[in-house]
Design an enzyme around this catalytic site. Structure first.
Site, PDB file in Angstrom:
ATOM      1  N   ASP A  68       1.708  -1.520   0.070  1.00 25.73           N
ATOM      2  CA  ASP A  68       2.989  -1.899  -0.544  1.00 25.73           C
ATOM      3  C   ASP A  68       3.380  -0.968  -1.685  1.00 25.73           C
ATOM      4  O   ASP A  68       4.366  -1.212  -2.377  1.00 25.73           O
ATOM      5  CB  ASP A  68       2.956  -3.357  -1.018  1.00 25.73           C
ATOM      6  CG  ASP A  68       2.014  -3.589  -2.193  1.00 25.73           C
ATOM      7  OD1 ASP A  68       1.242  -2.679  -2.552  1.00 25.73           O
ATOM      8  OD2 ASP A  68       2.042  -4.704  -2.765  1.00 25.73           O
TER       9      ASP A  68
ATOM     10  N   THR B 200      -2.760  -3.534  -1.528  1.00 28.66           N
ATOM     11  CA  THR B 200      -1.541  -4.191  -1.983  1.00 28.66           C
ATOM     12  C   THR B 200      -1.742  -4.644  -3.426  1.00 28.66           C
ATOM     13  O   THR B 200      -2.781  -5.209  -3.763  1.00 28.66           O
ATOM     14  CB  THR B 200      -1.172  -5.372  -1.063  1.00 28.66           C
ATOM     15  OG1 THR B 200      -0.017  -6.022  -1.553  1.00 28.66           O
ATOM     16  CG2 THR B 200      -2.311  -6.375  -0.946  1.00 28.66           C
ATOM     17  N   HIS B 201      -0.755  -4.359  -4.262  1.00 25.18           N
ATOM     18  CA  HIS B 201      -0.940  -4.672  -5.678  1.00 25.18           C
ATOM     19  C   HIS B 201       0.368  -4.940  -6.425  1.00 25.18           C
ATOM     20  O   HIS B 201       0.358  -5.247  -7.602  1.00 25.18           O
ATOM     21  CB  HIS B 201      -1.649  -3.508  -6.379  1.00 25.18           C
ATOM     22  CG  HIS B 201      -0.822  -2.257  -6.429  1.00 25.18           C
ATOM     23  ND1 HIS B 201      -0.697  -1.411  -5.359  1.00 25.18           N
ATOM     24  CD2 HIS B 201      -0.064  -1.724  -7.412  1.00 25.18           C
ATOM     25  CE1 HIS B 201       0.087  -0.406  -5.675  1.00 25.18           C
ATOM     26  NE2 HIS B 201       0.498  -0.577  -6.917  1.00 25.18           N
ATOM     27  N   ARG B 202       1.490  -4.844  -5.741  1.00 22.88           N
ATOM     28  CA  ARG B 202       2.766  -4.958  -6.439  1.00 22.88           C
ATOM     29  C   ARG B 202       3.008  -6.374  -6.953  1.00 22.88           C
ATOM     30  O   ARG B 202       2.567  -7.364  -6.366  1.00 22.88           O
ATOM     31  CB  ARG B 202       3.921  -4.540  -5.529  1.00 22.88           C
ATOM     32  CG  ARG B 202       3.855  -3.079  -5.105  1.00 22.88           C
ATOM     33  CD  ARG B 202       5.118  -2.671  -4.388  1.00 22.88           C
ATOM     34  NE  ARG B 202       6.238  -2.606  -5.305  1.00 22.88           N
ATOM     35  CZ  ARG B 202       6.498  -1.553  -6.087  1.00 22.88           C
ATOM     36  NH1 ARG B 202       5.731  -0.488  -6.064  1.00 22.88           N
ATOM     37  NH2 ARG B 202       7.535  -1.574  -6.890  1.00 22.88           N
TER      38      ARG B 202
END
Length: 358
Positions: A279, A200-202
């Site tokens: 994500d 997840t990195h958004r």
């Protein structure tokens, strides 16, 4: 002259088959790297068999913070305007996706009289804030593009009201990259025999403590069922440290933190995973093409790959995620048998229209 303007890892991954097709047909092009992810892309170019940039206008480090991004954007715009190849008034600039580089490349090219071709056009979430700012970038680039290459019919239909020429490439160019990468058979080391993949990195995830903490709860729930490999981006690590949540991940015996992998290894890891919780939109596409069950940790997605087949939009709903974890083995689709190459199709159309842009 054709200008290929990219700057992120994802852009190189998706544009590389187009660049290889140009090279295969002996078509000259300028490769302009805005250095949004320069540390990563510099390592990938040789493996993806694309040439070194004709112009590299950013720095030597990946952009990982908002302050770095703001400074980079101002400098990049100024340097793009100053590039001789973008002052020729004739030519075609190719951009891809929905990043800051997509926006700056299209804006600076259009402002100086060049034609703009947008690859991966027509994707929409129909929500300005999810994802932000990507949805706004997509809408604006569609307005100024002369040629729009949509990855499938739904995206193609979203472009009907725009003045540029539109084409349905049938699949995303990432399909060509996945085929290329799987042939390398580069297997990652140190993974459990059975595992799920987490990443997840958004922006809307990691800069919202409440949201990120909620996602960690779902990751822990998944790890109780299958050992989890959390592939961690540096911005994610920094936010977990800031929120004092990193130790919570590190202390969980069922979760292994892994660094970013080479793309060839990443695709093999995805292919062999029990399922994924992610994500990222590009990873959603990858999961579709390699047919791995995927739980999307978002409220909405601009992509249609896998929906109703192997991909679930969770909306961070606990009941939906629990249902996914119970039934993920049933989330499979029919394999893609077609040998059609979207990248070859795109290059073919560009060359057919050469008199319009040269």
């Amino acid at each position: 002259m054709i200008n290929v303007i990219i700057g992120t890892k994802a852009e190189l991954i998706k544009m590389s088959p187009v660049m290889r097709e140009l090279q295969k047909r002996k078509v000259e092009y300028n490769y302009i790297d805005t250095s949004q992810h320069s540390q990563t892309t510099s390592k990938f170019r040789k493996d993806f068999q694309v040439k070194e940039p004709d112009a590299q206008i950013g720095g030597e480090k990946n952009i990982t913070t908002l302050m770095q991004g703001a400074g980079w954007a101002v400098k990049t715009a100024a340097r793009l305007f100053d590039l001789k190849v973008l002052k020729e008034k004739k030519g075609l600039s190719l951009v891809i996706g929905d990043t800051a580089t997509t926006f700056l490349g299209a804006y600076c090219s259009k402002a100086q009289g060049l034609k703009v071709g947008h690859i991966e056009a027509g994707l929409r979430s129909f929500n300005y804030l999810h994802p932000f700012p990507e949805e706004l970038i997509r809408l604006w680039v569609s307005k100024v593009s002369d040629y729009m290459f949509a990855p499938y019919a739904w995206a193609f239909n979203n472009l009907e009201k725009y003045p540029g020429k539109r084409f349905n490439t049938r699949y995303n160019t990432i399909l060509d990259t996945i085929r290329y990468s799987l042939k390398k058979n580069r297997k990652p080391k140190g993974l459990p025999k059975k595992y799920c993949m987490i990443t997840t990195h958004r922006f809307e995830t990691i800069f919202n403590r409440k949201r990120l903490e909620k996602i960690l709860g779902f990751v822990e729930q998944a790890a109780e069922q299958v050992p989890a490999v959390f592939v961690m981006h540096e911005p994610t690590r920094k936010r977990l440290i800031k929120y004092k949540l990193l130790s919570r991940v590190e202390k969980n015996e069922n979760i292994s933190i892994a660094p970013l992998m080479h793309y060839f290894e990443w695709i093999q890891a995805e292919k062999n995973a029990e399922f994924m919780m992610i994500d990222g939109g590009s990873i959603q596409e990858e999961s579709y093409y390699i047919n791995t069950p995927c739980c999307l940790l978002r409220n909405a997605t601009e992509r249609r790959e896998g929906l109703g087949e192997n991909v679930l939009i969770s909306g961070l709903d606990g009941k939906k995620i629990s249902g996914f974890l119970e039934n993920y083995k049933s989330l499979k689709r029919k394999p893609i048998k077609a040998k059609f190459s979207p990248s070859s199709f795109i290059v073919g159309k560009i060359l057919e229209m050469e008199k319009e842009w040269s």
